[in-house]
Design a protein around this motif. Structure first.
Motif, PDB file in Angstrom:
ATOM      1  N   THR A   1       0.826  -1.207   0.000  1.00 48.77           N
ATOM      2  CA  THR A   1       0.000   0.000   0.000  1.00 48.77           C
ATOM      3  C   THR A   1       0.860   1.256   0.000  1.00 48.77           C
ATOM      4  N   GLN A   2       1.971   1.205   0.723  1.00 51.48           N
ATOM      5  CA  GLN A   2       2.859   2.370   0.803  1.00 51.48           C
ATOM      6  C   GLN A   2       3.405   2.795  -0.551  1.00 51.48           C
ATOM      7  N   CYS A   3       3.461   1.872  -1.491  1.00 55.24           N
ATOM      8  CA  CYS A   3       3.944   2.212  -2.837  1.00 55.24           C
ATOM      9  C   CYS A   3       3.059   3.258  -3.502  1.00 55.24           C
ATOM     10  N   HIS A   4       1.825   3.395  -3.020  1.00 54.47           N
ATOM     11  CA  HIS A   4       0.866   4.327  -3.612  1.00 54.47           C
ATOM     12  C   HIS A   4       0.592   5.528  -2.703  1.00 54.47           C
ATOM     13  N   ALA A   5       1.185   5.545  -1.514  1.00 53.36           N
ATOM     14  CA  ALA A   5       0.930   6.605  -0.529  1.00 53.36           C
ATOM     15  C   ALA A   5       2.017   7.675  -0.595  1.00 53.36           C
ATOM     16  N   LYS A   6       1.646   8.844  -0.123  1.00 52.95           N
ATOM     17  CA  LYS A   6       2.589   9.964  -0.070  1.00 52.95           C
ATOM     18  C   LYS A   6       2.416  10.707   1.254  1.00 52.95           C
ATOM     19  N   GLY A   7       3.418  11.478   1.602  1.00 52.89           N
ATOM     20  CA  GLY A   7       3.335  12.402   2.729  1.00 52.89           C
ATOM     21  C   GLY A   7       2.933  11.767   4.037  1.00 52.89           C
ATOM     22  N   ASP A   8       1.942  12.397   4.696  1.00 52.30           N
ATOM     23  CA  ASP A   8       1.507  11.953   6.020  1.00 52.30           C
ATOM     24  C   ASP A   8       0.946  10.530   6.013  1.00 52.30           C
ATOM     25  N   MET A   9       0.287  10.149   4.921  1.00 53.85           N
ATOM     26  CA  MET A   9      -0.258   8.796   4.847  1.00 53.85           C
ATOM     27  C   MET A   9       0.872   7.774   4.841  1.00 53.85           C
ATOM     28  N   LYS A  10       1.925   8.061   4.101  1.00 52.51           N
ATOM     29  CA  LYS A  10       3.077   7.152   4.047  1.00 52.51           C
ATOM     30  C   LYS A  10       3.730   7.041   5.424  1.00 52.51           C
ATOM     31  N   LEU A  11       3.879   8.173   6.114  1.00 50.81           N
ATOM     32  CA  LEU A  11       4.462   8.168   7.462  1.00 50.81           C
ATOM     33  C   LEU A  11       3.584   7.385   8.440  1.00 50.81           C
ATOM     34  N   LEU A  12       2.278   7.563   8.335  1.00 57.33           N
ATOM     35  CA  LEU A  12       1.355   6.828   9.199  1.00 57.33           C
ATOM     36  C   LEU A  12       1.482   5.327   8.964  1.00 57.33           C
ATOM     37  N   LEU A  13       1.536   4.921   7.707  1.00 63.37           N
ATOM     38  CA  LEU A  13       1.636   3.499   7.388  1.00 63.37           C
ATOM     39  C   LEU A  13       2.957   2.915   7.884  1.00 63.37           C
ATOM     40  N   THR A  14       4.037   3.696   7.835  1.00 61.38           N
ATOM     41  CA  THR A  14       5.319   3.235   8.365  1.00 61.38           C
ATOM     42  C   THR A  14       5.223   3.021   9.871  1.00 61.38           C
ATOM     43  N   ARG A  15       4.571   3.930  10.554  1.00 57.54           N
ATOM     44  CA  ARG A  15       4.391   3.782  12.002  1.00 57.54           C
ATOM     45  C   ARG A  15       3.573   2.526  12.316  1.00 57.54           C
ATOM     46  N   VAL A  16       2.516   2.316  11.551  1.00 60.24           N
ATOM     47  CA  VAL A  16       1.681   1.127  11.747  1.00 60.24           C
ATOM     48  C   VAL A  16       2.501  -0.137  11.505  1.00 60.24           C
ATOM     49  N   GLN A  17       3.327  -0.141  10.465  1.00 56.21           N
ATOM     50  CA  GLN A  17       4.152  -1.319  10.196  1.00 56.21           C
ATOM     51  C   GLN A  17       5.063  -1.639  11.379  1.00 56.21           C
TER      52      GLN A  17
END
Length: 187
Positions: free
Chosen positions: A48-64
């Motif tokens: 999913t992160q391959c399609h995310a940018k900015g705050d969404m990408k950072l949020l997904l990294t934290r979740v991971q």
């Protein structure tokens, strides 16, 4: 800290794996299925992160990162009394997700129907991760029946699937690109 010099160990060649306390169990054990499905959730979020940018990408990294905590929590049975406290998911991790859910949901259009998973690529991937998180949650709920120390982990996975749902709606232009279910449309 984990240090892996060799990836294969041959210790699982007969269908057994080791838990955090050293106990050997079948690879199809409920506990292993639960943390294995959390790992699947993590991999889906990585995609999913391959399609995310900015705050969404950072949020997904934290979740991971949190999902590795979930896995560590689940691989350590309740009865284990190590010389140091086992890593357990905390209420603050759950509360973080709740705050993000509330923030995202505040900008979304109200739902008038169930949503068909899809819309944008990011939304579709978030929905896929959500369904895997729900499967992990179902397995963890069974595990919690006999392992009460994993209740925060169950709460975390429940909130995570909610976060992924509202994130998918956010990725669909705050819900305006959601595809709504039309009951009986193709009868």
């Amino acid at each position: 800290m984990v240090k892996l010099n060799k990836i294969y160990t041959r210790t699982g060649d007969k269908g057994q794996t080791g838990l955090g306390d050293g106990t050997r169990v079948a690879k199809h054990d409920l506990r292993v299925a639960a943390y294995g499905t959390v790992d699947e959730t993590n991999a889906a979020i990585g995609l999913t992160q391959c399609h995310a940018k900015g705050d969404m990408k950072l949020l997904l990294t934290r979740v991971q990162n949190d999902l590795f905590d979930v896995g560590a929590d689940l691989c350590t049975p309740d009865q284990y009394a190590p010389p140091f406290p086992p890593l357990r998911v905390t209420s603050s991790q759950v509360e973080f997700l709740e705050k993000r859910i509330d923030e995202f949901n505040a900008d979304l259009e109200s739902l008038r129907s169930f949503i068909l998973p899809g819309g944008t690529q990011l939304s579709a991937h978030l929905h896929m991760a959500r369904t895997i998180a729900r499967r992990a949650e179902r397995l963890i709920s069974k595990l919690v029946e006999g392992a009460p120390s994993h209740l925060e982990t169950l709460r975390y996975m429940n909130r995570l699937s909610d976060l992924l749902f509202v994130s998918a709606r956010k990725a669909n232009s705050n819900g305006s690109q959601d595809v709504l279910w039309v009951p009986g449309a193709n009868r």
